[in-house]
Motif scaffolding. Structure first.
Motif, PDB file in Angstrom:
ATOM      1  N   SER A   1       0.791  -1.236   0.000  1.00 53.36           N
ATOM      2  CA  SER A   1       0.000   0.000   0.000  1.00 53.36           C
ATOM      3  C   SER A   1       0.819   1.280   0.000  1.00 53.36           C
ATOM      4  O   SER A   1       0.319   2.340  -0.368  1.00 53.36           O
ATOM      5  CB  SER A   1      -0.912   0.012   1.230  1.00 53.36           C
ATOM      6  N   GLY A   2       2.074   1.204   0.448  1.00 55.33           N
ATOM      7  CA  GLY A   2       2.859   2.418   0.590  1.00 55.33           C
ATOM      8  C   GLY A   2       2.662   3.100   1.926  1.00 55.33           C
ATOM      9  O   GLY A   2       3.359   4.074   2.239  1.00 55.33           O
ATOM     10  N   ASN A   3       1.718   2.616   2.719  1.00 54.50           N
ATOM     11  CA  ASN A   3       1.550   3.115   4.077  1.00 54.50           C
ATOM     12  C   ASN A   3       2.616   2.486   4.976  1.00 54.50           C
ATOM     13  O   ASN A   3       3.438   1.692   4.519  1.00 54.50           O
ATOM     14  CB  ASN A   3       0.156   2.788   4.596  1.00 54.50           C
ATOM     15  N   TRP A   4       2.587   2.839   6.260  1.00 51.01           N
ATOM     16  CA  TRP A   4       3.582   2.336   7.197  1.00 51.01           C
ATOM     17  C   TRP A   4       2.936   1.529   8.309  1.00 51.01           C
ATOM     18  O   TRP A   4       1.768   1.755   8.641  1.00 51.01           O
ATOM     19  CB  TRP A   4       4.402   3.492   7.782  1.00 51.01           C
ATOM     20  N   ARG A   5       3.682   0.595   8.851  1.00 50.18           N
ATOM     21  CA  ARG A   5       3.181  -0.287   9.905  1.00 50.18           C
ATOM     22  C   ARG A   5       4.049  -0.166  11.151  1.00 50.18           C
ATOM     23  O   ARG A   5       5.269   0.049  11.055  1.00 50.18           O
ATOM     24  CB  ARG A   5       3.198  -1.749   9.442  1.00 50.18           C
ATOM     25  N   VAL A   6       3.441  -0.336  12.293  1.00 52.33           N
ATOM     26  CA  VAL A   6       4.160  -0.526  13.540  1.00 52.33           C
ATOM     27  C   VAL A   6       3.701  -1.859  14.100  1.00 52.33           C
ATOM     28  O   VAL A   6       2.493  -2.129  14.183  1.00 52.33           O
ATOM     29  CB  VAL A   6       3.906   0.623  14.550  1.00 52.33           C
ATOM     30  N   GLN A   7       4.631  -2.715  14.424  1.00 55.32           N
ATOM     31  CA  GLN A   7       4.281  -4.049  14.906  1.00 55.32           C
ATOM     32  C   GLN A   7       4.989  -4.334  16.213  1.00 55.32           C
ATOM     33  O   GLN A   7       6.184  -4.065  16.362  1.00 55.32           O
ATOM     34  CB  GLN A   7       4.666  -5.116  13.875  1.00 55.32           C
ATOM     35  N   ALA A   8       4.232  -4.868  17.168  1.00 56.78           N
ATOM     36  CA  ALA A   8       4.809  -5.254  18.455  1.00 56.78           C
ATOM     37  C   ALA A   8       5.555  -6.580  18.286  1.00 56.78           C
ATOM     38  O   ALA A   8       5.037  -7.516  17.666  1.00 56.78           O
ATOM     39  CB  ALA A   8       3.713  -5.381  19.503  1.00 56.78           C
ATOM     40  N   VAL A   9       6.750  -6.674  18.822  1.00 53.10           N
ATOM     41  CA  VAL A   9       7.516  -7.911  18.764  1.00 53.10           C
ATOM     42  C   VAL A   9       6.850  -8.941  19.673  1.00 53.10           C
ATOM     43  O   VAL A   9       6.564  -8.646  20.835  1.00 53.10           O
ATOM     44  CB  VAL A   9       8.974  -7.671  19.210  1.00 53.10           C
ATOM     45  N   PRO A  10       6.572 -10.148  19.180  1.00 53.38           N
ATOM     46  CA  PRO A  10       5.938 -11.170  20.024  1.00 53.38           C
ATOM     47  C   PRO A  10       6.919 -11.745  21.042  1.00 53.38           C
ATOM     48  O   PRO A  10       8.136 -11.563  20.918  1.00 53.38           O
ATOM     49  CB  PRO A  10       5.496 -12.229  19.018  1.00 53.38           C
ATOM     50  N   VAL A  11       6.395 -12.454  22.027  1.00 55.64           N
ATOM     51  CA  VAL A  11       7.262 -13.039  23.050  1.00 55.64           C
ATOM     52  C   VAL A  11       8.042 -14.240  22.513  1.00 55.64           C
ATOM     53  O   VAL A  11       9.073 -14.624  23.054  1.00 55.64           O
ATOM     54  CB  VAL A  11       6.459 -13.447  24.307  1.00 55.64           C
ATOM     55  N   SER A  12       7.532 -14.847  21.446  1.00 54.00           N
ATOM     56  CA  SER A  12       8.237 -15.928  20.759  1.00 54.00           C
ATOM     57  C   SER A  12       7.779 -15.912  19.306  1.00 54.00           C
ATOM     58  O   SER A  12       6.741 -15.323  18.995  1.00 54.00           O
ATOM     59  CB  SER A  12       7.943 -17.290  21.407  1.00 54.00           C
ATOM     60  N   PRO A  13       8.520 -16.546  18.387  1.00 53.23           N
ATOM     61  CA  PRO A  13       8.164 -16.457  16.967  1.00 53.23           C
ATOM     62  C   PRO A  13       6.743 -16.896  16.649  1.00 53.23           C
ATOM     63  O   PRO A  13       6.107 -16.316  15.772  1.00 53.23           O
ATOM     64  CB  PRO A  13       9.184 -17.380  16.295  1.00 53.23           C
ATOM     65  N   GLU A  14       6.222 -17.901  17.362  1.00 53.61           N
ATOM     66  CA  GLU A  14       4.894 -18.422  17.050  1.00 53.61           C
ATOM     67  C   GLU A  14       3.790 -17.820  17.910  1.00 53.61           C
ATOM     68  O   GLU A  14       2.618 -18.129  17.731  1.00 53.61           O
ATOM     69  CB  GLU A  14       4.867 -19.946  17.231  1.00 53.61           C
ATOM     70  N   SER A  15       4.161 -16.970  18.843  1.00 53.16           N
ATOM     71  CA  SER A  15       3.193 -16.475  19.826  1.00 53.16           C
ATOM     72  C   SER A  15       2.357 -15.308  19.286  1.00 53.16           C
ATOM     73  O   SER A  15       2.840 -14.512  18.473  1.00 53.16           O
ATOM     74  CB  SER A  15       3.919 -16.028  21.096  1.00 53.16           C
ATOM     75  N   PHE A  16       1.119 -15.224  19.754  1.00 54.99           N
ATOM     76  CA  PHE A  16       0.274 -14.073  19.472  1.00 54.99           C
ATOM     77  C   PHE A  16       0.361 -13.050  20.608  1.00 54.99           C
ATOM     78  O   PHE A  16      -0.225 -11.977  20.526  1.00 54.99           O
ATOM     79  CB  PHE A  16      -1.182 -14.508  19.275  1.00 54.99           C
ATOM     80  N   GLU A  17       1.082 -13.390  21.658  1.00 54.99           N
ATOM     81  CA  GLU A  17       1.271 -12.479  22.777  1.00 54.99           C
ATOM     82  C   GLU A  17       2.488 -11.595  22.504  1.00 54.99           C
ATOM     83  O   GLU A  17       3.540 -12.077  22.093  1.00 54.99           O
ATOM     84  CB  GLU A  17       1.490 -13.257  24.075  1.00 54.99           C
ATOM     85  N   SER A  18       2.339 -10.301  22.729  1.00 53.20           N
ATOM     86  CA  SER A  18       3.401  -9.346  22.431  1.00 53.20           C
ATOM     87  C   SER A  18       4.235  -9.034  23.668  1.00 53.20           C
ATOM     88  O   SER A  18       3.748  -9.137  24.797  1.00 53.20           O
ATOM     89  CB  SER A  18       2.810  -8.040  21.887  1.00 53.20           C
TER      90      SER A  18
END
Length: 340
Positions: free
Chosen positions: A270-287
């Motif tokens: 899209s050309g927009n920008w994202r901010v993403q929280a680093v998860p507690v582990s690669p497979e985790s949904f918890e940040s």
């Protein structure tokens, strides 16, 4: 007749030996890998179980009941064989793993054009074992992927070992040596082409992303956030796997375990920008630290009003990711979230 140079004749005289009859993925790949090395690049192939025939070969794989690197014998069927790859891997090796353990660095250096002592060769060597070779070792040795007696919901026969096995003649098809040997050649090429495809991806896409991650962490600490909690990528790249691997092995002093909290990067479409929280582990949904609860589920003008940051697009209801129209806006999301 023109006589080939001595070095060429010596290469042509090399012979790889393996067993005849029904073939499997491990020796099919082992033979292919050997032919990618400097030593066995132009080697011939003999398929036999006759010791007298095998004794004429320069190297023998998957037959002979001997594992002895000095004499170039690489079988894994003998009683008492327990060899593993090492480096934390505990799966018993097949002939594919044995050949890869001893010749894989040479193969990778030859195919990538890197020097043998380049650290990237070792990184790729370990990565290809983890992602490609280990499964072949396990399947050939009858090691289940999951230690469970639960009946699977479906069967999969699309893995490489299954597809190589399917190239063997069926019970009601010709099984003369010429036919089976021709099928083995197809199997070896199939296994080898998939290996080279994976090597191509890891050397030309995966590894450059690792290098870019390391450079981005360093520049972000200098220009964005000295604490290292915010990482800015000026272009999209697959960062998560590399971040966790480097954190775990401590291979780069710039990247400390559990240090990074948010990553900011441009959306690849899209050309927009994202901010993403680093998860507690690669497979985790918890940040490690989700974006603020008060922003979650909001969009557009409402998000901009509540956050006080122009250009807001969305914050996911779980707080693991958000979007802004600009680089500056996405960075502001990360910077303010750290303080909340």
């Amino acid at each position: 007749m023109v006589t080939p140079p001595e070095s060429k004749r010596q290469k042509m005289e090399k012979v790889i030996g393996t067993h005849n009859g029904t073939f499997h993925c491990d020796e099919a790949l082992a033979v292919f890998l050997l032919r990618q090395t400097s030593t066995y690049r132009d080697a011939g192939l003999k398929r036999s179980r006759d010791p007298a025939v095998l004794n004429t070969c320069d190297i023998v794989v998957d037959v002979g009941a001997v594992y002895d690197e000095p004499t170039q014998r690489f079988d894994h069927h003998q009683r008492g064989f327990t060899e593993v790859f090492g480096y934390g891997f505990q799966t018993k090796l097949s002939s594919a793993g044995l050949v890869y353990k001893h010749f894989g660095l040479d193969v990778i250096a030859n195919k990538t054009g890197l020097l043998l002592d380049d650290s990237k060769v070792t990184i790729l060597w370990l990565k290809l074992y983890k992602e490609f070779i280990e499964a072949i070792d396990a399947i050939d040795n009858g090691i289940s992927q999951y230690p469970t007696d639960i009946k699977p919901l479906y069967r999969s026969r699309t893995d490489l070992s299954s597809r190589v096995g399917a190239l063997n003649p069926a019970w009601n098809q010709p099984t003369d040596s010429e036919t089976v040997d021709a099928q083995f050649v197809k199997a070896s090429l199939l296994a080898g082409e998939e290996f080279l495809s994976r090597l191509n991806y890891y050397s030309n896409a995966w590894l450059p992303a690792r290098d870019l991650l390391i450079a981005s962490v360093s520049s972000s600490k200098s220009l964005i956030d000295p604490s290292g909690k915010i990482i800015l990528f000026e272009k999209f790249l697959p960062w998560k796997e590399h971040l966790f691997e480097i954190e775990a092995d401590g291979s780069n002093p710039t990247i400390e375990a559990n240090q990074a909290i948010y990553v900011v990067y441009p959306d690849e479409f899209s050309g927009n920008w994202r901010v993403q929280a680093v998860p507690v582990s690669p497979e985790s949904f918890e940040s490690r630290k989700a974006l603020p609860e008060v922003w979650r589920g909001l969009r557009d003008e409402e998000l901009s009003k509540v956050s006080g940051i122009d250009g807001g697009i969305f914050i996911h209801a779980s707080g693991f990711i958000g979007g802004n129209k600009t680089r500056e806006g996405a960075l502001k999301f990360a910077q303010i979230a750290l303080e909340m």
